[in-house]
Write a protein that holds these residues in place. Sequence first.
Motif, PDB file in Angstrom:
ATOM      1  N   SER A   1       0.825  -1.204   0.000  1.00 50.15           N
ATOM      2  CA  SER A   1       0.000   0.000   0.000  1.00 50.15           C
ATOM      3  C   SER A   1       0.863   1.261   0.000  1.00 50.15           C
ATOM      4  O   SER A   1       0.605   2.209  -0.753  1.00 50.15           O
ATOM      5  CB  SER A   1      -0.925  -0.015   1.223  1.00 50.15           C
ATOM      6  OG  SER A   1      -1.697   1.169   1.292  1.00 50.15           O
ATOM      7  N   ALA A   2       1.912   1.263   0.840  1.00 47.90           N
ATOM      8  CA  ALA A   2       2.788   2.435   0.928  1.00 47.90           C
ATOM      9  C   ALA A   2       3.541   2.667  -0.378  1.00 47.90           C
ATOM     10  O   ALA A   2       3.700   3.807  -0.828  1.00 47.90           O
ATOM     11  CB  ALA A   2       3.768   2.266   2.087  1.00 47.90           C
ATOM     12  N   LEU A   3       4.010   1.592  -1.019  1.00 45.99           N
ATOM     13  CA  LEU A   3       4.743   1.733  -2.278  1.00 45.99           C
ATOM     14  C   LEU A   3       3.833   2.207  -3.400  1.00 45.99           C
ATOM     15  O   LEU A   3       4.217   3.051  -4.222  1.00 45.99           O
ATOM     16  CB  LEU A   3       5.393   0.404  -2.656  1.00 45.99           C
ATOM     17  CG  LEU A   3       6.616  -0.004  -1.828  1.00 45.99           C
ATOM     18  CD1 LEU A   3       6.999  -1.448  -2.115  1.00 45.99           C
ATOM     19  CD2 LEU A   3       7.799   0.917  -2.100  1.00 45.99           C
ATOM     20  N   GLU A   4       2.611   1.686  -3.431  1.00 48.61           N
ATOM     21  CA  GLU A   4       1.716   2.075  -4.514  1.00 48.61           C
ATOM     22  C   GLU A   4       1.226   3.513  -4.347  1.00 48.61           C
ATOM     23  O   GLU A   4       0.901   4.167  -5.334  1.00 48.61           O
ATOM     24  CB  GLU A   4       0.571   1.070  -4.616  1.00 48.61           C
ATOM     25  CG  GLU A   4       1.093  -0.286  -5.086  1.00 48.61           C
ATOM     26  CD  GLU A   4       0.022  -1.231  -5.589  1.00 48.61           C
ATOM     27  OE1 GLU A   4      -1.142  -1.085  -5.167  1.00 48.61           O
ATOM     28  OE2 GLU A   4       0.369  -2.119  -6.402  1.00 48.61           O
ATOM     29  N   GLU A   5       1.210   4.012  -3.111  1.00 47.26           N
ATOM     30  CA  GLU A   5       0.917   5.437  -2.906  1.00 47.26           C
ATOM     31  C   GLU A   5       2.001   6.307  -3.547  1.00 47.26           C
ATOM     32  O   GLU A   5       1.751   7.464  -3.905  1.00 47.26           O
ATOM     33  CB  GLU A   5       0.819   5.752  -1.416  1.00 47.26           C
ATOM     34  CG  GLU A   5      -0.490   5.299  -0.773  1.00 47.26           C
ATOM     35  CD  GLU A   5      -0.570   5.674   0.687  1.00 47.26           C
ATOM     36  OE1 GLU A   5       0.312   6.436   1.160  1.00 47.26           O
ATOM     37  OE2 GLU A   5      -1.498   5.216   1.369  1.00 47.26           O
TER      38      GLU A   5
END
Length: 242
Positions: A94-98
């Motif tokens: 989730s953090a990377l795709e943000e």
Amino acid sequence: MSETLSKRTFDRVLLKISGEALMGDQGYGLHPPTVQRIAREVQSVYDLGVEICMVIGGGNIFRGLQGSAQGMERTTADYMGMLATVMNALAMQSALEELGIHTRVISAITMNEVAEPYIRRRAVRHLEKKRVCIFAAGTGNPYFTTDTAATLRASEMDCQAIFKGTKVDGVYDKDPTKHDDAKRYEKITYDEVLQKHLGVMDASAIALARDNDLPIVVFSLDEPGGFKGILAGEGTYTIVRG
């Protein structure tokens, strides 16, 4: 590989971090700002064009060995630990795709609703398409740690090195947080790590890395820009190799 990393060009690496790295100053669970900070560290290396795999432990949520020590059946405890790694992998995804980085969570335990099953050729294809692959659920087998899973996946993905992010800037002869006279090794062999019980990774992981001539670079994940800096030949770290 040279004695330093300054002249080494990395095309594909595996980053191994502990689950505890994601909990920040908390004593348990996930600390979203810390997860986001680590994601930015990964982004800085991704932006260099390096293909990245990740393996994240689950100790911030559940540790199989501790559960076993408290009377839980070991196999059950280990499977619970594997599920904890999936939770951490989803948080990192989730953090990377943000940040706009396409990411795949690939689980050694089948759970099609939340992660892809581990198929080696498919995982390699994701990397070739510049997607970050987060390998979750360890090896899918009890009695194996995420250190061993990281070494196994790095070997299968033909990574050029494992980068082990820790809270200290390398491998020391004793705990530097407890001993002011602790000595840091710039380089050390796999056999020395095993003989001196230095705790870089568990013995199975070190032996597997040795058998596949896979270097392990131990560095501080708490140092901002440290991951990118090491790939540029800067910073402080220890190389474990033959």
